[in-house]
Design an enzyme around this catalytic site. Structure first.
Site, PDB file in Angstrom:
ATOM      1  N   CYS A 126       1.933  -0.328  -8.710  1.00 51.86           N
ATOM      2  CA  CYS A 126       3.065   0.216  -7.942  1.00 51.86           C
ATOM      3  C   CYS A 126       4.293   0.344  -8.828  1.00 51.86           C
ATOM      4  CB  CYS A 126       3.330  -0.612  -6.698  1.00 51.86           C
ATOM      5  SG  CYS A 126       3.380  -2.368  -6.975  1.00 51.86           S
ATOM      6  N   GLY A 143       0.850  -1.200   0.000  1.00 52.99           N
ATOM      7  CA  GLY A 143       0.000   0.000   0.000  1.00 52.99           C
ATOM      8  C   GLY A 143       0.875   1.235   0.000  1.00 52.99           C
ATOM      9  N   SER A 144       0.383   2.291   0.618  1.00 56.20           N
ATOM     10  CA  SER A 144       1.090   3.567   0.542  1.00 56.20           C
ATOM     11  C   SER A 144       2.258   3.638   1.528  1.00 56.20           C
ATOM     12  CB  SER A 144       0.116   4.711   0.829  1.00 56.20           C
ATOM     13  OG  SER A 144      -0.317   4.631   2.169  1.00 56.20           O
ATOM     14  N   ALA A 175       2.869   6.143   3.465  1.00 58.06           N
ATOM     15  CA  ALA A 175       2.393   6.736   4.724  1.00 58.06           C
ATOM     16  C   ALA A 175       1.867   5.644   5.657  1.00 58.06           C
ATOM     17  CB  ALA A 175       1.305   7.758   4.430  1.00 58.06           C
ATOM     18  N   THR A 176       1.061   4.728   5.124  1.00 56.95           N
ATOM     19  CA  THR A 176       0.529   3.656   5.978  1.00 56.95           C
ATOM     20  C   THR A 176       1.646   2.698   6.377  1.00 56.95           C
ATOM     21  OG1 THR A 176      -1.614   3.860   4.885  1.00 56.95           O
ATOM     22  CG2 THR A 176      -1.235   1.853   6.134  1.00 56.95           C
ATOM     23  N   GLY A 177       2.570   2.458   5.461  1.00 59.42           N
ATOM     24  CA  GLY A 177       3.705   1.585   5.779  1.00 59.42           C
ATOM     25  C   GLY A 177       4.471   2.093   6.996  1.00 59.42           C
ATOM     26  N   GLU A 192       5.788  -3.446   0.777  1.00 61.02           N
ATOM     27  CA  GLU A 192       5.824  -3.157  -0.659  1.00 61.02           C
ATOM     28  C   GLU A 192       5.003  -1.889  -0.851  1.00 61.02           C
ATOM     29  OE1 GLU A 192       5.207  -2.458  -3.887  1.00 61.02           O
ATOM     30  OE2 GLU A 192       4.125  -4.288  -4.467  1.00 61.02           O
TER      31      GLU A 192
HETATM   32  P1  NDP Z   1      -3.351   2.791   1.981  1.00 61.90           P
HETATM   33  O1  NDP Z   1      -1.928   2.531   2.280  1.00 61.90           O
HETATM   34  O2  NDP Z   1      -4.071   3.741   2.831  1.00 61.90           O
HETATM   35  O3  NDP Z   1      -4.183   1.428   2.049  1.00 61.90           O
HETATM   36  C1  NDP Z   1      -3.632   0.154   1.863  1.00 61.90           C
HETATM   37  C2  NDP Z   1      -4.224  -0.799   2.891  1.00 61.90           C
HETATM   38  O4  NDP Z   1      -3.834  -0.431   4.215  1.00 61.90           O
HETATM   39  C3  NDP Z   1      -5.738  -0.803   2.903  1.00 61.90           C
HETATM   40  O5  NDP Z   1      -6.189  -2.128   3.118  1.00 61.90           O
HETATM   41  C4  NDP Z   1      -6.055   0.086   4.086  1.00 61.90           C
HETATM   42  O6  NDP Z   1      -7.323  -0.095   4.612  1.00 61.90           O
HETATM   43  C5  NDP Z   1      -4.983  -0.338   5.049  1.00 61.90           C
HETATM   44  N1  NDP Z   1      -4.707   0.612   6.118  1.00 61.90           N
HETATM   45  C6  NDP Z   1      -4.994   1.939   6.185  1.00 61.90           C
HETATM   46  N2  NDP Z   1      -4.525   2.464   7.336  1.00 61.90           N
HETATM   47  C7  NDP Z   1      -3.930   1.454   8.013  1.00 61.90           C
HETATM   48  C8  NDP Z   1      -3.232   1.357   9.264  1.00 61.90           C
HETATM   49  N3  NDP Z   1      -3.060   2.428  10.055  1.00 61.90           N
HETATM   50  N4  NDP Z   1      -2.741   0.171   9.635  1.00 61.90           N
HETATM   51  C9  NDP Z   1      -2.878  -0.913   8.856  1.00 61.90           C
HETATM   52  N5  NDP Z   1      -3.527  -0.898   7.676  1.00 61.90           N
HETATM   53  C10 NDP Z   1      -4.045   0.267   7.247  1.00 61.90           C
HETATM   54  O7  NDP Z   1      -3.447   3.181   0.477  1.00 61.90           O
HETATM   55  P2  NDP Z   1      -4.686   3.898  -0.271  1.00 61.90           P
HETATM   56  O8  NDP Z   1      -5.628   2.855  -0.651  1.00 61.90           O
HETATM   57  O9  NDP Z   1      -5.213   5.035   0.534  1.00 61.90           O
HETATM   58  O10 NDP Z   1      -3.935   4.500  -1.527  1.00 61.90           O
HETATM   59  C11 NDP Z   1      -3.206   5.698  -1.376  1.00 61.90           C
HETATM   60  C12 NDP Z   1      -1.970   5.693  -2.230  1.00 61.90           C
HETATM   61  O11 NDP Z   1      -1.172   4.540  -1.958  1.00 61.90           O
HETATM   62  C13 NDP Z   1      -2.222   5.631  -3.703  1.00 61.90           C
HETATM   63  O12 NDP Z   1      -2.455   6.893  -4.211  1.00 61.90           O
HETATM   64  C14 NDP Z   1      -0.957   5.022  -4.217  1.00 61.90           C
HETATM   65  O13 NDP Z   1      -0.005   6.027  -4.393  1.00 61.90           O
HETATM   66  C15 NDP Z   1      -0.500   4.120  -3.112  1.00 61.90           C
HETATM   67  N6  NDP Z   1      -0.837   2.724  -3.337  1.00 61.90           N
HETATM   68  C16 NDP Z   1       0.175   1.875  -3.610  1.00 61.90           C
HETATM   69  C17 NDP Z   1      -0.092   0.566  -3.871  1.00 61.90           C
HETATM   70  C18 NDP Z   1       0.974  -0.396  -4.187  1.00 61.90           C
HETATM   71  O14 NDP Z   1       0.722  -1.327  -4.917  1.00 61.90           O
HETATM   72  N7  NDP Z   1       2.159  -0.252  -3.637  1.00 61.90           N
HETATM   73  C19 NDP Z   1      -1.456   0.057  -3.911  1.00 61.90           C
HETATM   74  C20 NDP Z   1      -2.462   1.030  -3.559  1.00 61.90           C
HETATM   75  C21 NDP Z   1      -2.134   2.308  -3.294  1.00 61.90           C
HETATM   76  P3  NDP Z   1      -8.594   0.679   4.000  1.00 61.90           P
HETATM   77  O15 NDP Z   1      -8.278   1.113   2.623  1.00 61.90           O
HETATM   78  O16 NDP Z   1      -9.629  -0.349   4.012  1.00 61.90           O
HETATM   79  O17 NDP Z   1      -8.842   1.829   4.901  1.00 61.90           O
END
Ligand code: NDP
Length: 469
Positions: A277, A221-222, A224-226, A243
């Site tokens: 990604c 994911g993002s 920031a969340t990582g 990742e």
């Molecule tokens: P996020 O990182 O917010 O979400 C990814 C996952 O993490 C989702 O299942 C989300 O849950 C979960 N999550 C959110 N907050 C937390 C936390 N504090 N602890 C644990 N898990 C959490 O990505 P977004 O979907 O908001 O996308 C934002 C940006 O991330 C995109 O614009 C893109 O740049 C990037 N991204 C990168 C990806 C990749 O393949 N590397 C894939 C997707 C996005 P939920 O969404 O259900 O709240």
């Protein structure tokens, strides 16, 4: 034969009519509903996973591989219903490198993960006999994104099971049905409790990744969340594989044939409508080829229809969610406002249904424009002109992300020399973004750490227990 022969049967098996609705991002129509999970569900699932893991760990590697192969067969048997659901929920078209391709990758990855050489080895000479046994970590908590929801879930599940772990998956709240359906199909052939899904938002994800009884976190994911996940893992010293996002550069050398590479170049950037990604997110082109590359790319773009995923002719779809649409729209507007030239696209129809953002090529753009230096994660490619290759390499390396990159040349050796100077987890030559289950994949800098795939990836789901002597 599958228990789920049709899309309707598959949807009925996972849908909960009293739950939260999910809408098709191409049409705004309701796809289905699901029960939203809670922190209590996380606790229950982790306890069940812990119990199941004790028995599962007793299976031999061969028996675990056999289960992965059965899971691959089950996914293959339900491939079309899975692709139909994925297309409706994620938005990606059935055809092109999209929904059917993604489901095919799921069975392919399950099969491949059963074929990797096991990491166990023995270090032996006259003075030492050290046997290195890779043991299961225990329970894995996996959190996934919305761009490739099924495939990325398999990337987490398959190595976890191969190494004797059980796993609890928290899908993105944008694509829960895809993950529920995939796991339903896989679980039709697995013992109870090995793979579980808990739906919900970021709070549920945080409860899973901070859980004291989780031994390993797999996160895609993002950035920031990582970072938040790493912070919350500190209390339990939980191992983490991250990742995260990227902003991959592609560099063309001055000996390429624009017409010959245009198709691969286009899909390197626009695969999954740019929501990948490791897609090419900025392209550096020598001045001598600048106009011909742009023209060749525009021709491919014009012949790549965008539309509703279930209409067979389409190969590009909508942005999966409106928040992502707004990110892309804002970045393209910033480019326009700065005087960059929009070669095509950049003019979404705000009144039309769905999150469609047209295929957009932006030329004559400042190398520090936000569309270049921020991750757009959508169908808008900035094309930057260069006259000095060293400058282009410097530009490619200057950002705080390093997932992928690519170099394009008629002379592979020359390309490899440039590739060696790029800072990224993977640098492709004459392609961009193609991943292979046998080859490690991961990022550097803010794109994360740890690798997935192959025997290297298996090591991330196990700990080495050395028996020395
Ligand atoms: P996020 O990182 O917010 O979400 C990814 C996952 O993490 C989702 O299942 C989300 O849950 C979960 N999550 C959110 N907050 C937390 C936390 N504090 N602890 C644990 N898990 C959490 O990505 P977004 O979907 O908001 O996308 C934002 C940006 O991330 C995109 O614009 C893109 O740049 C990037 N991204 C990168 C990806 C990749 O393949 N590397 C894939 C997707 C996005 P939920 O969404 O259900 O709240």
């Amino acid at each position: 034969m599958s228990e789920y022969n049709t899309y309707e049967e598959l949807l009925a098996a996972i849908t909960d009519d009293s739950g939260q609705e999910v809408k098709n991002p191409a049409t705004d129509e309701v796809v289905g509903s699901y029960r939203v999970g809670s922190v209590a569900d996380v606790n229950e699932a982790v306890a069940k996973a812990r119990q199941a893991q004790a028995e599962f760990a007793k299976l031999s590697d061969e028996e675990r591989c056999d289960l992965l192969l059965k899971a691959a067969d089950a996914v293959e048997a339900a491939a079309e219903p899975l692709a139909q659901l994925l297309s409706r929920e994620q938005g990606k078209p059935l055809n092109g490198p999209n929904a059917r391709f993604e489901v095919g990758a799921c069975s392919g990855w399950l099969r491949a993960t059963a074929s990797f050489e096991h990491p166990n080895y023995t270090a032996v000479d006259d003075d030492i006999t050290a046997k290195v046994h890779y043991r299961p970590l225990g329970v894995v908590g996996a959190v996934g994104p919305w761009n490739w929801p099924m495939m990325i879930t398999v990337w987490q599940i398959a190595p976890a099971l191969r190494m004797g772990n059980t796993i609890v998956v928290k899908p993105s709240e944008y694509t829960p049905l895809s993950v529920l359906a995939l796991v339903k199909v896989i679980n039709s052939v697995l013992p109870e409790g090995l793979v579980q899904v808990v739906t919900g938002d970021g709070e549920v994800g945080a409860a899973l990744t901070a859980h004291e009884d989780i031994d390993k976190i797999m996160f895609t994911g993002s950035t920031a969340t990582g970072k938040k996940i790493v912070e919350s893992s500190a209390d339990n010293l939980t191992r983490v594989t991250l990742e995260l996002g990227g902003n991959d550069a592609g560099i063309l050398l001055d000996d390429v044939d624009p017409q010959a590479i245009a198709g691969d170049l286009f899909w390197g950037a626009f695969i999954n409508t740019g929501q990948t990604c490791a897609a090419m997110k900025r392209l550096y082109v020598p001045e001598s080829l600048y106009d011909s590359v742009i023209q060749a790319l525009a021709e491919v773009a014009e012949n790549s229809p965008m539309g509703v995923g279930t209409e067979e002719q389409n190969v590009l779809g909508p942005l999966q969610n409106h928040a992502q649409f707004e990110i892309v729209d804002k970045l393209v507007k910033a480019a326009k406002d700065s005087g960059a030239r929009v070669v095509m696209g950049g003019d979404p129809d705000y009144d039309a249904p769905g999150n469609f953002y047209p295929t957009t090529l932006v030329a004559d753009i400042d190398p520090d424009n936000p569309l270049v230096v921020e991750e757009q994660f959508g169908p808008a490619l900035p094309i930057i002109k260069y006259t000095d290759l060293d400058w282009a390499i410097e530009q490619a390396n200057k950002l705080d992300v390093g997932l992928g990159s690519s170099v394009w040349s008629a002379d592979r050796e020359r390309a490899r020399e440039v590739a060696a100077r790029l800072e990224a987890g993977t640098t492709w030559i004459n392609s961009h973004g193609a991943v292979d289950p046998r080859v490690p994949f991961g990022g550097i800098k803010s794109s994360g750490y740890g690798v997935e795939f192959g025997t290297e990836g298996l090591k991330g789901l196990a700990y080495p227990h050395i028996i020395n002597g």
